[in-house]
Write a protein that holds these residues in place. Structure first.
Motif, PDB file in Angstrom:
ATOM      1  N   ILE A 134       0.861  -1.187   0.000  1.00 40.52           N
ATOM      2  CA  ILE A 134       0.000   0.000   0.000  1.00 40.52           C
ATOM      3  C   ILE A 134       0.902   1.243   0.000  1.00 40.52           C
ATOM      4  O   ILE A 134       1.613   1.486   0.983  1.00 40.52           O
ATOM      5  N   PRO A 135       0.912   2.035  -1.073  1.00 36.45           N
ATOM      6  CA  PRO A 135       1.732   3.254  -1.077  1.00 36.45           C
ATOM      7  C   PRO A 135       1.252   4.232  -0.003  1.00 36.45           C
ATOM      8  O   PRO A 135       0.055   4.346   0.263  1.00 36.45           O
ATOM      9  N   ILE A 136       2.207   4.927   0.627  1.00 36.11           N
ATOM     10  CA  ILE A 136       1.896   5.972   1.605  1.00 36.11           C
ATOM     11  C   ILE A 136       2.225   7.311   0.961  1.00 36.11           C
ATOM     12  O   ILE A 136       3.350   7.515   0.496  1.00 36.11           O
ATOM     13  N   VAL A 137       1.273   8.205   0.908  1.00 34.00           N
ATOM     14  CA  VAL A 137       1.491   9.532   0.322  1.00 34.00           C
ATOM     15  C   VAL A 137       1.443  10.562   1.445  1.00 34.00           C
ATOM     16  O   VAL A 137       0.416  10.719   2.103  1.00 34.00           O
ATOM     17  N   VAL A 138       2.554  11.244   1.663  1.00 34.84           N
ATOM     18  CA  VAL A 138       2.646  12.229   2.749  1.00 34.84           C
ATOM     19  C   VAL A 138       2.588  13.626   2.138  1.00 34.84           C
ATOM     20  O   VAL A 138       3.358  13.949   1.225  1.00 34.84           O
ATOM     21  N   PHE A 139       1.685  14.463   2.646  1.00 33.01           N
ATOM     22  CA  PHE A 139       1.516  15.809   2.097  1.00 33.01           C
ATOM     23  C   PHE A 139       0.959  16.723   3.176  1.00 33.01           C
ATOM     24  O   PHE A 139       0.508  16.266   4.224  1.00 33.01           O
ATOM     25  N   SER A 140       0.979  18.022   2.899  1.00 36.51           N
ATOM     26  CA  SER A 140       0.434  18.986   3.855  1.00 36.51           C
ATOM     27  C   SER A 140      -1.054  19.186   3.586  1.00 36.51           C
ATOM     28  O   SER A 140      -1.449  19.597   2.492  1.00 36.51           O
ATOM     29  N   ILE A 141      -1.865  18.911   4.590  1.00 35.38           N
ATOM     30  CA  ILE A 141      -3.316  19.096   4.461  1.00 35.38           C
ATOM     31  C   ILE A 141      -3.695  20.540   4.786  1.00 35.38           C
ATOM     32  O   ILE A 141      -4.831  20.971   4.552  1.00 35.38           O
ATOM     33  N   ARG A 142      -2.757  21.312   5.327  1.00 34.72           N
ATOM     34  CA  ARG A 142      -3.061  22.690   5.722  1.00 34.72           C
ATOM     35  C   ARG A 142      -3.162  23.637   4.530  1.00 34.72           C
ATOM     36  O   ARG A 142      -3.716  24.732   4.655  1.00 34.72           O
ATOM     37  N   GLU A 143      -2.632  23.236   3.386  1.00 33.61           N
ATOM     38  CA  GLU A 143      -2.726  24.080   2.186  1.00 33.61           C
ATOM     39  C   GLU A 143      -4.049  23.798   1.496  1.00 33.61           C
ATOM     40  O   GLU A 143      -4.322  22.671   1.098  1.00 33.61           O
ATOM     41  N   GLN A 144      -4.862  24.832   1.342  1.00 34.50           N
ATOM     42  CA  GLN A 144      -6.196  24.658   0.781  1.00 34.50           C
ATOM     43  C   GLN A 144      -6.109  24.086  -0.632  1.00 34.50           C
ATOM     44  O   GLN A 144      -5.335  24.544  -1.461  1.00 34.50           O
ATOM     45  N   GLY A 145      -6.900  23.062  -0.893  1.00 34.06           N
ATOM     46  CA  GLY A 145      -6.915  22.440  -2.215  1.00 34.06           C
ATOM     47  C   GLY A 145      -5.818  21.435  -2.458  1.00 34.06           C
ATOM     48  O   GLY A 145      -5.735  20.847  -3.541  1.00 34.06           O
ATOM     49  N   ASN A 146      -4.975  21.202  -1.452  1.00 32.43           N
ATOM     50  CA  ASN A 146      -3.813  20.345  -1.670  1.00 32.43           C
ATOM     51  C   ASN A 146      -4.195  18.878  -1.842  1.00 32.43           C
ATOM     52  O   ASN A 146      -3.557  18.152  -2.597  1.00 32.43           O
ATOM     53  N   LEU A 147      -5.244  18.431  -1.156  1.00 31.57           N
ATOM     54  CA  LEU A 147      -5.670  17.040  -1.303  1.00 31.57           C
ATOM     55  C   LEU A 147      -6.043  16.757  -2.758  1.00 31.57           C
ATOM     56  O   LEU A 147      -5.617  15.735  -3.331  1.00 31.57           O
ATOM     57  N   ALA A 148      -6.795  17.648  -3.377  1.00 33.78           N
ATOM     58  CA  ALA A 148      -7.188  17.457  -4.780  1.00 33.78           C
ATOM     59  C   ALA A 148      -5.967  17.446  -5.694  1.00 33.78           C
ATOM     60  O   ALA A 148      -5.877  16.640  -6.628  1.00 33.78           O
ATOM     61  N   ARG A 149      -5.004  18.339  -5.410  1.00 34.24           N
ATOM     62  CA  ARG A 149      -3.789  18.384  -6.242  1.00 34.24           C
ATOM     63  C   ARG A 149      -2.993  17.094  -6.122  1.00 34.24           C
ATOM     64  O   ARG A 149      -2.496  16.557  -7.119  1.00 34.24           O
ATOM     65  N   VAL A 150      -2.878  16.599  -4.918  1.00 38.02           N
ATOM     66  CA  VAL A 150      -2.121  15.358  -4.695  1.00 38.02           C
ATOM     67  C   VAL A 150      -2.801  14.190  -5.400  1.00 38.02           C
ATOM     68  O   VAL A 150      -2.149  13.365  -6.048  1.00 38.02           O
ATOM     69  N   LEU A 151      -4.124  14.116  -5.307  1.00 43.67           N
ATOM     70  CA  LEU A 151      -4.854  13.035  -5.969  1.00 43.67           C
ATOM     71  C   LEU A 151      -4.740  13.119  -7.485  1.00 43.67           C
ATOM     72  O   LEU A 151      -4.821  12.100  -8.176  1.00 43.67           O
ATOM     73  N   ALA A 152      -4.519  14.332  -7.994  1.00 47.94           N
ATOM     74  CA  ALA A 152      -4.352  14.524  -9.437  1.00 47.94           C
ATOM     75  C   ALA A 152      -2.895  14.302  -9.875  1.00 47.94           C
ATOM     76  O   ALA A 152      -2.575  14.461 -11.058  1.00 47.94           O
ATOM     77  N   GLY A 153      -2.042  13.940  -8.913  1.00 45.34           N
ATOM     78  CA  GLY A 153      -0.630  13.715  -9.250  1.00 45.34           C
ATOM     79  C   GLY A 153       0.175  14.984  -9.284  1.00 45.34           C
ATOM     80  O   GLY A 153       1.311  15.000  -9.790  1.00 45.34           O
ATOM     81  N   GLU A 154      -0.398  16.056  -8.756  1.00 45.07           N
ATOM     82  CA  GLU A 154       0.295  17.340  -8.722  1.00 45.07           C
ATOM     83  C   GLU A 154       0.598  17.684  -7.253  1.00 45.07           C
ATOM     84  O   GLU A 154       0.431  16.860  -6.363  1.00 45.07           O
ATOM     85  N   GLY A 155       1.018  18.911  -7.003  1.00 49.13           N
ATOM     86  CA  GLY A 155       1.243  19.331  -5.631  1.00 49.13           C
ATOM     87  C   GLY A 155       2.503  18.708  -5.058  1.00 49.13           C
ATOM     88  O   GLY A 155       3.108  17.787  -5.608  1.00 49.13           O
ATOM     89  N   VAL A 156       2.887  19.196  -3.878  1.00 52.95           N
ATOM     90  CA  VAL A 156       4.096  18.717  -3.202  1.00 52.95           C
ATOM     91  C   VAL A 156       3.727  17.549  -2.328  1.00 52.95           C
ATOM     92  O   VAL A 156       2.794  17.626  -1.525  1.00 52.95           O
ATOM     93  N   GLN A 157       4.464  16.465  -2.466  1.00 52.80           N
ATOM     94  CA  GLN A 157       4.154  15.242  -1.742  1.00 52.80           C
ATOM     95  C   GLN A 157       5.371  14.329  -1.747  1.00 52.80           C
ATOM     96  O   GLN A 157       6.324  14.539  -2.505  1.00 52.80           O
ATOM     97  N   THR A 158       5.353  13.328  -0.896  1.00 58.24           N
ATOM     98  CA  THR A 158       6.336  12.240  -0.953  1.00 58.24           C
ATOM     99  C   THR A 158       5.567  10.928  -1.002  1.00 58.24           C
ATOM    100  O   THR A 158       4.635  10.719  -0.229  1.00 58.24           O
ATOM    101  N   ILE A 159       5.966  10.063  -1.929  1.00 56.51           N
ATOM    102  CA  ILE A 159       5.338   8.744  -2.036  1.00 56.51           C
ATOM    103  C   ILE A 159       6.290   7.703  -1.474  1.00 56.51           C
ATOM    104  O   ILE A 159       7.438   7.595  -1.912  1.00 56.51           O
ATOM    105  N   VAL A 160       5.829   6.988  -0.472  1.00 57.31           N
ATOM    106  CA  VAL A 160       6.604   5.886   0.105  1.00 57.31           C
ATOM    107  C   VAL A 160       6.085   4.596  -0.511  1.00 57.31           C
ATOM    108  O   VAL A 160       4.883   4.295  -0.428  1.00 57.31           O
ATOM    109  N   GLN A 161       6.980   3.865  -1.172  1.00 52.92           N
ATOM    110  CA  GLN A 161       6.566   2.659  -1.873  1.00 52.92           C
ATOM    111  C   GLN A 161       7.724   1.667  -1.959  1.00 52.92           C
ATOM    112  O   GLN A 161       8.806   1.940  -1.430  1.00 52.92           O
ATOM    113  N   GLY A 162       7.493   0.546  -2.638  1.00 53.24           N
ATOM    114  CA  GLY A 162       8.551  -0.445  -2.792  1.00 53.24           C
ATOM    115  C   GLY A 162       9.624   0.038  -3.754  1.00 53.24           C
ATOM    116  O   GLY A 162       9.476   1.060  -4.435  1.00 53.24           O
ATOM    117  N   SER A 163      10.701  -0.715  -3.824  1.00 51.46           N
ATOM    118  CA  SER A 163      11.812  -0.321  -4.701  1.00 51.46           C
ATOM    119  C   SER A 163      11.461  -0.486  -6.165  1.00 51.46           C
ATOM    120  O   SER A 163      10.540  -1.209  -6.521  1.00 51.46           O
TER     121      SER A 163
END
Length: 239
Positions: A210-239
């Motif tokens: 299960i990938p873990i996506v870490v992002f700031s929820i305090r920035e308005q609209g950031n959840l939508a950007r992350v789900l669209a593959g945009e915005g600042v985020q870190t994806i924790v996943q396998g090699s």
């Protein structure tokens, strides 16, 4: 690397986020802003589970550090997560999002018990399911609860909305030169103790891919950007 198309996700919010600009407790105005973010994500067709921490009200580890019995303090922390879940349910339903709260500690007068198949049915009917009270046992964090529910509900990703915009190689609040990862492996997170989530939660996500996506929820609209593959985020996943 972008995430594959997501159908069902679990959004983990830290309890501190619900404080807004307050020093503690619940800020109803900010909870409503978060609810709007969740509604916007749901309106794209996503099935959404939520897990919310309790640190804005009471944190079991902090209570234990001050001399309380750890198990007792953790149960108090679990009750705090139920309060946060009910606050989020209220905000979501005010804007027309049908929501169910399921608690790992049975309290039938305010919410349902955690029943996986019932939760799946809620999601199929377009409801948001908020899982509260962690795993129902002390010595487990809400991160572990989130990872467990994400695996149990077969979520495509675990999104962790925090006050930080990703995973860094050191604490960005203490080290201005800290470097943020765009992607990082589960094993690197565990080996370097990068504080994404507690080790048991990361290991559970790794073992269930299960990938873990870490992002700031305090920035308005950031959840939508992350789900669209945009915005600042870190994806924790396998090699």
């Amino acid at each position: 690397m972008a995430l594959p198309k997501l159908k069902r996700v679990l959004l983990k919010l830290s309890g501190e986020v619900l404080m807004g600009t307050q020093q503690g407790g619940i800020d109803p105005a900010f909870v409503m802003e978060l609810a709007q973010e969740v509604k916007a994500a749901k309106d794209t067709g996503l099935e959404i589970c939520l897990v919310i921490g309790g640190g804005n009200i009471f944190r079991g580890v902090a209570g234990a550090a001050q001399g309380m019995d750890r198990a007792q303090a953790d149960y108090m922390g679990m009750l705090a997560t139920v309060m946060n879940a009910l606050a989020m349910q209220n905000a979501l339903e005010q804007i027309g999002v049908q929501t169910r709260v399921q608690s790992a500690i049975q309290m039938d007068t305010v919410c349902e018990p955690v029943i996986r198949r019932r939760a799946e049915r809620h999601l199929e009917k377009g409801r948001v399911v908020i899982f509260a009270a962690g795993v129902g046992a002390p010595y487990f964090t809400t991160d572990s609860g989130a990872a467990l529910r994400a695996a149990e509900m077969k979520c495509d990703a675990l999104l962790k909305g925090t006050s930080v915009d990703g995973v860094y190689d050191s604490d960005p609040k203490r080290n201005a030169a800290a470097v943020r990862f765009d992607t990082v492996t589960y094993d690197r997170v565990l080996a370097d103790n990068l504080k994404v989530m507690d080790a048991s939660a990361v290991a559970l996500c790794r073992d269930n891919q299960i990938p873990i996506v870490v992002f700031s929820i305090r920035e308005q609209g950031n959840l939508a950007r992350v789900l669209a593959g945009e915005g600042v985020q870190t994806i924790v996943q396998g090699s």
